[in-house]
Design a protein around this motif. Structure first.
Motif, short mmCIF file in Angstrom:
data_model
loop_
_atom_site.label_atom_id
_atom_site.label_comp_id
_atom_site.label_asym_id
_atom_site.label_seq_id
_atom_site.Cartn_x
_atom_site.Cartn_y
_atom_site.Cartn_z
N GLU A 164 31.14 3.39 -68.91
CA GLU A 164 31.12 3.37 -67.45
C GLU A 164 31.73 4.63 -66.86
OE1 GLU A 164 31.19 -1.42 -66.56
OE2 GLU A 164 33.10 -0.39 -66.91
N THR A 168 26.40 5.68 -64.77
CA THR A 168 26.10 4.31 -64.33
C THR A 168 25.64 3.51 -65.54
OG1 THR A 168 25.43 5.08 -62.14
CG2 THR A 168 24.64 2.90 -62.84
N THR A 169 26.28 2.36 -65.76
CA THR A 169 26.01 1.58 -66.97
C THR A 169 25.59 0.16 -66.61
OG1 THR A 169 27.65 2.85 -68.22
CG2 THR A 169 27.01 0.71 -69.13
#
Length: 345
Positions: A164, A168-169
């Motif tokens: 993260e 963006t995860t």
């Protein structure tokens, strides 16, 4: 310039329509009737193009509900890193300029160069390896510099915080999505994440049609069918619970009557004799390297092996076990095709 031209065309059209309305008001009732009978003009190409661009534009930003919360993806991602080693099959279905993959094996031992994978891998402009043997290489991932990372809440649990921080995860709930037993659900989720829902739906519907057609062709196949996962030092019986493409929920093949058939189990030659299937598929994990040793090499030299019904009737078939006995869309699609070809359908 394109924006000005488009609006100019609309202005011209608006002026023409106003003139037509004015003429209509001054004309006779008969003329008005004739006017109404004229078909409406086709949309101006520029207007249609603008509508398509608007539709694409509103696809992002989008919010994805994930195991790590509500994740906002601002723009359509172009550099996507998939760090769950079990998602490789699914991500390669989509139209992406660049993909980073964490592999279940080394790159040299992966399926990327097989006839099944290669067309999908080749269409990706850039394919980077960000992990091997199920381990993510965070340094390689940083160097890859993804726009978006897709992970799993179990497989990648220990490194989620680091992921993260890189980009963006989206962390997929592996149990909720059933990533090991229901790849259509995973592919659908990928379509949602990437803004390519149509790609997902088209592949799934094509696969389902292929399976339905195959099931109809095999409806009159008599006898039982078993699948063995053949590794270098062990043989495993493929269970019906995991081989959905071939048994009840797929091609409808009949499994041997045995308590071990549901979950599958490690198998000895004596255990295979007890099953004695009419048709036997040997899923070799060295299929791409046939000179490598397999656990069944010794079996095939024995008199016991020669007594199997499948052996006596010439119903033993070799397939790529790492693909056909896997759980992803590309492997399962290959497996269905290989089974149908082997059985002459």
């Amino acid at each position: 310039m394109k924006f000005w031209l488009t609006h100019s065309r609309f202005a011209i059209l608006a002026g023409l329509l106003s003139m037509l309305l004015l003429l209509s008001a001054c004309s006779s009732n008969t003329a008005a009737t004739n006017q109404a009978a004229v078909p409406a003009p086709s949309p101006v190409p520029a207007a249609a193009e603008q509508a398509a661009e608007t539709t694409a534009a509103v696809a992002f930003p989008r919010t994805i509900e994930a195991a790590n919360g509500s994740i906002v993806i601002d723009e359509q991602p172009e550099r996507v890193a998939v760090v769950h080693w079990g998602y490789n099959d699914s991500i390669l279905l989509f139209d992406l300029k660049s993909v980073g993959l964490a592999l279940p094996f080394t790159k040299a031992d992966s399926s990327l160069t097989t006839d099944t994978y290669k067309p999908y891998a080749d269409k990706v402009g850039e394919l980077a390896i960000v992990g091997e043997n199920t381990t993510v290489n965070l340094e390689a991932l940083l160097e890859y510099a993804p726009d978006l990372i897709i992970a799993g809440n179990a497989v990648n649990a220990e490194i989620t915080a680091q992921l993260e921080q890189i980009a963006t995860t989206v962390v997929i709930d592996e149990t909720k999505t059933d990533v090991w037993g229901n790849w259509p659900a995973l592919v659908t989720k990928f379509g949602e994440i990437l803004g390519q829902e149509t790609v997902a739906a088209d592949f799934i519907s094509g696969y389902e049609a292929k399976v339905a057609d195959g099931k109809a062709k095999l409806a009159d196949l008599g006898g039982t069918v078993a699948f063995l996962q053949v590794r270098s030092n062990a043989v495993w019986l493929g269970g019906t619970k995991y081989l959905n493409p071939y048994y009840d929920n797929g091609l409808g093949l009949k499994a041997p009557d045995s308590p071990s058939m549901t979950e599958g189990a490690e198998l000895t030659l004596e255990g295979l004799i007890a099953l004695d299937p009419d048709y036997l598929f040997l899923g070799y994990f060295n299929y791409e390297q046939p000179s490598a040793a397999s656990a069944t090499d010794e079996w095939e030299t024995t008199e016991v092996w020669k007594k199997l019904k499948a052996v006596q009737n010439g119903h033993v078939y070799s397939i790529n076990g790492s693909l056909a006995m896997g759980y992803g869309p590309l492997g399962n699609s290959y497996g269905v095709g290989a089974v149908l070809e082997a059985l002459g359908k």
